[in-house]
Design an enzyme around this catalytic site. Structure first.
Site, PDB file in Angstrom:
ATOM      1  N   ASP A 176      33.084  41.784  45.484  1.00 55.04           N
ATOM      2  CA  ASP A 176      34.127  42.651  44.948  1.00 55.04           C
ATOM      3  C   ASP A 176      34.872  41.948  43.823  1.00 55.04           C
ATOM      4  O   ASP A 176      35.073  42.498  42.752  1.00 55.04           O
ATOM      5  CB  ASP A 176      35.094  43.136  46.052  1.00 55.04           C
ATOM      6  N   ASP A 220      37.675  35.276  42.283  1.00 57.25           N
ATOM      7  CA  ASP A 220      39.072  34.867  42.113  1.00 57.25           C
ATOM      8  C   ASP A 220      39.094  33.357  41.839  1.00 57.25           C
ATOM      9  O   ASP A 220      38.766  32.940  40.735  1.00 57.25           O
ATOM     10  CB  ASP A 220      39.816  35.277  43.394  1.00 57.25           C
TER      11      ASP A 220
HETATM   12  P1  IMP Z   1      37.864  33.351  45.957  1.00 58.82           P
HETATM   13  O1  IMP Z   1      39.293  32.924  45.717  1.00 58.82           O
HETATM   14  O2  IMP Z   1      37.122  33.529  44.666  1.00 58.82           O
HETATM   15  O3  IMP Z   1      37.194  32.395  46.890  1.00 58.82           O
HETATM   16  O4  IMP Z   1      37.955  34.778  46.631  1.00 58.82           O
HETATM   17  C1  IMP Z   1      37.594  34.996  47.954  1.00 58.82           C
HETATM   18  C2  IMP Z   1      37.724  36.425  48.376  1.00 58.82           C
HETATM   19  O5  IMP Z   1      39.093  36.749  48.462  1.00 58.82           O
HETATM   20  C3  IMP Z   1      37.142  37.480  47.438  1.00 58.82           C
HETATM   21  O6  IMP Z   1      35.789  37.697  47.651  1.00 58.82           O
HETATM   22  C4  IMP Z   1      37.935  38.698  47.854  1.00 58.82           C
HETATM   23  O7  IMP Z   1      37.341  39.318  48.970  1.00 58.82           O
HETATM   24  C5  IMP Z   1      39.270  38.096  48.224  1.00 58.82           C
HETATM   25  N1  IMP Z   1      40.193  38.299  47.102  1.00 58.82           N
HETATM   26  C6  IMP Z   1      40.446  37.478  46.064  1.00 58.82           C
HETATM   27  N2  IMP Z   1      41.339  38.016  45.217  1.00 58.82           N
HETATM   28  C7  IMP Z   1      41.643  39.228  45.754  1.00 58.82           C
HETATM   29  C8  IMP Z   1      42.504  40.305  45.335  1.00 58.82           C
HETATM   30  O8  IMP Z   1      43.180  40.278  44.293  1.00 58.82           O
HETATM   31  N3  IMP Z   1      42.543  41.382  46.159  1.00 58.82           N
HETATM   32  C9  IMP Z   1      41.828  41.478  47.314  1.00 58.82           C
HETATM   33  N4  IMP Z   1      41.000  40.509  47.737  1.00 58.82           N
HETATM   34  C10 IMP Z   1      40.917  39.403  46.955  1.00 58.82           C
HETATM   35 MG    MG Z   2      35.062  39.341  49.206  1.00 57.56          MG
END
Ligand code: IMP
Ligand code: MG
Length: 182
Positions: A99, A102
């Site tokens: 999705d 981040d």
């Molecule tokens: P990461 O920080 O890239 O490891 O993100 C991990 C997971 O956190 C993502 O795959 C999303 O499912 C969730 N996530 C990160 N940012 C958001 C946001 O803005 N809204 C909702 N879920 C988020």
């Molecule tokens: Mg996710």
């Protein structure tokens, strides 16, 4: 809990249009290949479902659920595989579907683990990319939308399990704790 709906960041129509474009691009790039799309649950489920229905080539789908270790709702970078794939990856063209990218910590961990299974190729498609928050060097090969540093919800993305079913992408205000759960 309030009944207030999150303000719109990306409309339903804009998502539909972009998903169609992405499906066309992926279909062209993987024509004649053995494509396995790997959805990361739960966040990717809505995007993946719409994406595959616009694809012009045969595609296999599998899912994986990961969760961050520890009580913190912030990504720690150490993730646990809660539900693993059923499909072997060896010699297949694998496209990981997320999705949102981040900090990148979760996806980096997943991709490194999947590479050990010797796919023929391994790429990433993310509906949204939030480059302002990146902590590790990882890029998606296909990106739907680059989004600002806001906590987004809808179209699969949640805030404490709420709003995944919104047909558009909105955002929740920063004073509310970020507690998306994947
Ligand atoms: P990461 O920080 O890239 O490891 O993100 C991990 C997971 O956190 C993502 O795959 C999303 O499912 C969730 N996530 C990160 N940012 C958001 C946001 O803005 N809204 C909702 N879920 C988020
Ligand atoms: Mg996710």
């Amino acid at each position: 809990m309030t009944d207030r709906l999150p303000p719109v960041l990306i409309s339903k129509e804009a998502i539909e249009q972009r998903v169609r474009e992405l499906a066309e691009q992926v279909s062209a790039d993987y024509a004649g290949r053995d494509l396995l799309m790997v959805g990361i649950l739960k966040g990717a489920w809505v995007f993946l479902a719409d994406l595959v229905r616009q694809m012009k080539i045969p595609v296999a789908v599998d899912f994986m659920t990961v969760s961050s270790y520890g009580a913190s709702t912030r990504t720690s970078g150490v993730v646990k595989i809660v539900l693993d794939l059923k499909s072997p990856l060896e010699n297949r063209d694998v496209l990981v579907v997320e999705d949102i990218l981040d900090t990148g910590l979760t996806l980096k961990y997943i991709v490194e683990g999947l590479k050990l299974r010797r796919p023929r190729s391994l790429k990433i498609i993310a509906l949204m990319d939030k480059p302002a928050r990146r902590k590790v060097d990882i890029k998606a090969d296909y990106v739907g939308f680059t989004v600002p540093d806001k906590f987004v919800v809808g179209y699969g993305a949640d805030h404490g399990e709420r709003f995944r079913n919104l047909p558009y992408v909105g955002y929740v205000e920063p004073e509310e704790d970020n507690n998306g759960t994947g």
